[in-house]
Motif scaffolding. Structure first.
Motif, PDB file in Angstrom:
ATOM      1  N   LYS A  66       0.815  -4.876  -4.643  1.00 17.64           N
ATOM      2  CA  LYS A  66       1.097  -4.561  -5.824  1.00 17.64           C
ATOM      3  C   LYS A  66       2.628  -4.638  -5.966  1.00 17.64           C
ATOM      4  CE  LYS A  66      -2.568  -1.181  -6.741  1.00 17.64           C
ATOM      5  NZ  LYS A  66      -2.765   0.253  -6.824  1.00 17.64           N
ATOM      6  N   ILE A  67       3.417  -4.225  -5.102  1.00 18.38           N
ATOM      7  CA  ILE A  67       4.743  -4.195  -4.986  1.00 18.38           C
ATOM      8  C   ILE A  67       5.121  -5.728  -5.080  1.00 18.38           C
ATOM      9  CG2 ILE A  67       7.059  -3.724  -3.787  1.00 18.38           C
ATOM     10  CD1 ILE A  67       5.543  -1.103  -2.726  1.00 18.38           C
ATOM     11  N   GLY A  68       4.494  -6.496  -4.083  1.00 25.70           N
ATOM     12  CA  GLY A  68       4.816  -8.036  -3.906  1.00 25.70           C
ATOM     13  C   GLY A  68       4.478  -8.866  -5.253  1.00 25.70           C
ATOM     14  N   GLY A  69       3.609  -8.255  -5.931  1.00 22.41           N
ATOM     15  CA  GLY A  69       2.998  -9.005  -7.106  1.00 22.41           C
ATOM     16  C   GLY A  69       2.115 -10.096  -7.107  1.00 22.41           C
ATOM     17  N   TRP A  70       1.333  -9.843  -5.880  1.00 24.42           N
ATOM     18  CA  TRP A  70       0.155 -11.002  -5.696  1.00 24.42           C
ATOM     19  C   TRP A  70      -1.143 -10.672  -6.520  1.00 24.42           C
ATOM     20  CZ3 TRP A  70       3.254  -9.342  -1.310  1.00 24.42           C
ATOM     21  CH2 TRP A  70       4.072 -10.509  -1.122  1.00 24.42           C
ATOM     22  N   LYS A  71      -2.062 -11.427  -6.515  1.00 25.80           N
ATOM     23  CA  LYS A  71      -3.327 -11.365  -7.159  1.00 25.80           C
ATOM     24  C   LYS A  71      -4.054 -10.371  -6.387  1.00 25.80           C
ATOM     25  CE  LYS A  71      -3.633 -15.566  -9.584  1.00 25.80           C
ATOM     26  NZ  LYS A  71      -3.960 -17.033  -9.779  1.00 25.80           N
ATOM     27  N   GLU A  72      -4.910  -9.753  -6.911  1.00 26.97           N
ATOM     28  CA  GLU A  72      -5.906  -8.941  -6.289  1.00 26.97           C
ATOM     29  C   GLU A  72      -6.678  -9.613  -5.159  1.00 26.97           C
ATOM     30  OE1 GLU A  72      -8.859  -6.001  -7.937  1.00 26.97           O
ATOM     31  OE2 GLU A  72      -7.412  -6.039  -9.660  1.00 26.97           O
ATOM     32  N   GLY A  73      -7.111  -8.863  -4.060  1.00 26.52           N
ATOM     33  CA  GLY A  73      -7.721  -9.620  -2.729  1.00 26.52           C
ATOM     34  C   GLY A  73      -6.670 -10.293  -1.883  1.00 26.52           C
ATOM     35  N   PHE A  74      -5.418 -10.297  -2.297  1.00 27.14           N
ATOM     36  CA  PHE A  74      -4.648 -10.829  -1.209  1.00 27.14           C
ATOM     37  C   PHE A  74      -4.322  -9.853  -0.351  1.00 27.14           C
ATOM     38  CE2 PHE A  74      -0.081 -11.651   0.167  1.00 27.14           C
ATOM     39  CZ  PHE A  74      -0.597 -12.836   0.887  1.00 27.14           C
ATOM     40  N   ASP A  75      -4.145 -10.186   0.928  1.00 26.61           N
ATOM     41  CA  ASP A  75      -3.828  -9.352   1.973  1.00 26.61           C
ATOM     42  C   ASP A  75      -2.335  -9.680   2.583  1.00 26.61           C
ATOM     43  OD1 ASP A  75      -3.568  -7.514   4.274  1.00 26.61           O
ATOM     44  OD2 ASP A  75      -5.223  -8.149   5.293  1.00 26.61           O
ATOM     45  N   PRO A  76      -1.321  -8.836   2.288  1.00 22.06           N
ATOM     46  CA  PRO A  76      -0.088  -9.176   2.741  1.00 22.06           C
ATOM     47  C   PRO A  76       0.129  -8.961   4.301  1.00 22.06           C
ATOM     48  CG  PRO A  76       0.215  -7.183   1.471  1.00 22.06           C
ATOM     49  CD  PRO A  76      -1.351  -7.674   1.496  1.00 22.06           C
ATOM     50  N   PHE A  77      -0.920  -8.352   4.944  1.00 22.59           N
ATOM     51  CA  PHE A  77      -0.953  -8.074   6.428  1.00 22.59           C
ATOM     52  C   PHE A  77      -1.669  -9.264   6.887  1.00 22.59           C
ATOM     53  CE2 PHE A  77       0.115  -4.090   4.569  1.00 22.59           C
ATOM     54  CZ  PHE A  77       1.719  -3.680   5.059  1.00 22.59           C
ATOM     55  N   TYR A  78      -2.296 -10.110   6.466  1.00 22.68           N
ATOM     56  CA  TYR A  78      -3.244 -11.205   6.995  1.00 22.68           C
ATOM     57  C   TYR A  78      -4.262 -10.844   7.786  1.00 22.68           C
ATOM     58  CZ  TYR A  78       1.045 -13.718   4.909  1.00 22.68           C
ATOM     59  OH  TYR A  78       2.288 -13.946   4.310  1.00 22.68           O
ATOM     60  N   GLY A  79      -4.660  -9.995   7.494  1.00 15.60           N
ATOM     61  CA  GLY A  79      -6.022  -9.230   8.374  1.00 15.60           C
ATOM     62  C   GLY A  79      -5.552  -8.466   9.570  1.00 15.60           C
ATOM     63  N   ALA A  80      -4.215  -8.349   9.781  1.00 17.57           N
ATOM     64  CA  ALA A  80      -3.972  -7.774  10.940  1.00 17.57           C
ATOM     65  C   ALA A  80      -4.600  -6.418  10.918  1.00 17.57           C
ATOM     66  CB  ALA A  80      -2.419  -7.499  11.249  1.00 17.57           C
ATOM     67  N   PRO A  81      -5.229  -5.774  12.173  1.00 18.80           N
ATOM     68  CA  PRO A  81      -5.757  -4.631  12.250  1.00 18.80           C
ATOM     69  C   PRO A  81      -4.742  -3.395  12.337  1.00 18.80           C
ATOM     70  CG  PRO A  81      -6.259  -5.782  14.293  1.00 18.80           C
ATOM     71  CD  PRO A  81      -5.354  -6.554  13.496  1.00 18.80           C
ATOM     72  N   VAL A  82      -3.668  -3.709  12.877  1.00 23.14           N
ATOM     73  CA  VAL A  82      -2.553  -2.720  13.038  1.00 23.14           C
ATOM     74  C   VAL A  82      -1.368  -2.756  12.327  1.00 23.14           C
ATOM     75  CG1 VAL A  82      -1.157  -1.363  15.093  1.00 23.14           C
ATOM     76  CG2 VAL A  82      -3.683  -2.189  15.247  1.00 23.14           C
ATOM     77  N   ILE A  83      -0.782  -1.839  11.825  1.00 26.20           N
ATOM     78  CA  ILE A  83       0.518  -1.776  10.923  1.00 26.20           C
ATOM     79  C   ILE A  83       1.297  -0.708  11.616  1.00 26.20           C
ATOM     80  CG2 ILE A  83       1.724  -1.632   9.101  1.00 26.20           C
ATOM     81  CD1 ILE A  83      -0.993  -2.212   7.516  1.00 26.20           C
ATOM     82  N   LEU A  84       2.388  -1.179  12.181  1.00 28.76           N
ATOM     83  CA  LEU A  84       3.461  -0.110  12.828  1.00 28.76           C
ATOM     84  C   LEU A  84       4.574  -0.115  11.656  1.00 28.76           C
ATOM     85  CD1 LEU A  84       3.902  -1.119  16.481  1.00 28.76           C
ATOM     86  CD2 LEU A  84       2.096   0.745  15.528  1.00 28.76           C
ATOM     87  N   ILE A  85       4.807   0.777  11.117  1.00 33.49           N
ATOM     88  CA  ILE A  85       5.988   1.185   9.805  1.00 33.49           C
ATOM     89  C   ILE A  85       7.012   1.786  10.431  1.00 33.49           C
ATOM     90  CG2 ILE A  85       6.062   1.896   7.712  1.00 33.49           C
ATOM     91  CD1 ILE A  85       3.239   2.290   7.147  1.00 33.49           C
ATOM     92  N   VAL A  86       8.100   1.032  10.447  1.00 33.97           N
ATOM     93  CA  VAL A  86       9.342   1.614  10.803  1.00 33.97           C
ATOM     94  C   VAL A  86       9.928   2.115   9.487  1.00 33.97           C
ATOM     95  CG1 VAL A  86      11.496   1.144  11.993  1.00 33.97           C
ATOM     96  CG2 VAL A  86       9.132   0.044  12.909  1.00 33.97           C
ATOM     97  N   VAL A  87      10.409   3.476   9.590  1.00 36.16           N
ATOM     98  CA  VAL A  87      11.174   4.205   8.643  1.00 36.16           C
ATOM     99  C   VAL A  87      12.292   4.866   9.496  1.00 36.16           C
ATOM    100  CG1 VAL A  87       9.357   4.515   7.254  1.00 36.16           C
ATOM    101  CG2 VAL A  87      10.050   6.316   8.751  1.00 36.16           C
ATOM    102  N   ALA A  88      13.552   4.949   8.637  1.00 40.08           N
ATOM    103  CA  ALA A  88      14.704   5.630   9.407  1.00 40.08           C
ATOM    104  C   ALA A  88      15.430   6.648   8.562  1.00 40.08           C
ATOM    105  CB  ALA A  88      15.567   4.303   9.659  1.00 40.08           C
ATOM    106  N   ASP A  89      15.729   7.548   9.223  1.00 39.47           N
ATOM    107  CA  ASP A  89      16.486   8.818   8.532  1.00 39.47           C
ATOM    108  C   ASP A  89      18.053   8.249   7.805  1.00 39.47           C
ATOM    109  OD1 ASP A  89      17.867  11.136   7.857  1.00 39.47           O
ATOM    110  OD2 ASP A  89      17.129  12.121   9.759  1.00 39.47           O
ATOM    111  N   LYS A  90      17.795   8.197   6.421  1.00 44.60           N
ATOM    112  CA  LYS A  90      19.114   7.913   5.757  1.00 44.60           C
ATOM    113  C   LYS A  90      20.531   8.701   6.060  1.00 44.60           C
ATOM    114  CE  LYS A  90      16.597   6.450   1.654  1.00 44.60           C
ATOM    115  NZ  LYS A  90      16.557   6.682   0.152  1.00 44.60           N
ATOM    116  N   SER A  91      20.155   9.827   6.761  1.00 47.45           N
ATOM    117  CA  SER A  91      21.356  10.563   6.978  1.00 47.45           C
ATOM    118  C   SER A  91      22.068   9.898   8.292  1.00 47.45           C
ATOM    119  CB  SER A  91      21.035  12.138   7.375  1.00 47.45           C
ATOM    120  OG  SER A  91      20.553  12.239   8.702  1.00 47.45           O
TER     121      SER A  91
END
Length: 174
Positions: A66-91
């Motif tokens: 949704k953020i990327g603006g793609w049509k329904e059904g599109f997988d922006p992770f290309y079917g990858a079964p694992v996602i490692l999300i990196v976030v970082a402390d803004k302080s």
């Protein structure tokens, strides 16, 4: 050639993953490598969120779509079964750099183990939204965090492409 340099030269982004879950020992080794990324003043401002639950993975993919603006059904992770999300402390004044180095370590470690990867953006937008903030809250992560990136992992369904030639004037010597 040195194995580390070979990994750095041959790693390519994968856009076609098999649905098979990666082995637990591989996942743990990749994550461990991420935790050893350099960080400014050794503040270790980054956090890795390992998503292996298919339901949550698919919810994150839908939010990212949704953020990327793609049509329904599109997988922006290309079917990858694992996602490692990196976030970082803004302080931490170096949080973006710290998280970026973690992402690099994750992708290079994956390559060294025969696991394909790709950096997917829009984590910043995800974790500025209630959707992302709720994930952090569920995990008990408190404070202000910026989404740095998603490292999608899995086994490649097709061979990696050859590297593009390096641009002219990439390096200047003094």
């Amino acid at each position: 050639m040195n194995e580390t340099l070979k990994v750095l030269e041959t790693r390519r982004s994968c856009r076609d993953f098999k649905p098979d879950m990666i082995r637990d020992d591989e996942l743990k080794a990749i994550i461990k490598a991420g935790t050893y990324a350099p960080s400014g003043k050794n503040m270790q401002s980054a956090v890795i969120i390992a998503v292996t639950d298919k339901k949550l993975r698919d919810e994150i993919a839908e939010e990212n779509r949704k953020i990327g603006g793609w049509k329904e059904g599109f997988d922006p992770f290309y079917g990858a079964p694992v996602i490692l999300i990196v976030v970082a402390d803004k302080s931490s004044p170096n949080h973006v750099y710290d998280g970026t180095l973690v992402m690099g370590n994750l992708m290079n470690a994956a390559e060294s183990l025969g696991v394909a990867s790709i950096w997917i953006n829009r984590a910043k937008e995800e974790f500025e939204s209630d959707f992302g903030k709720n994930i952090l809250k569920r995990l008990g992560i408190e404070g202000e965090y910026e989404g740095i990136g998603h490292c999608a992992l899995g086994y490649a369904a097709s061979p990696a492409k050859e590297a593009s030639s390096r641009k002219e004037n990439y390096v200047y010597y003094i």
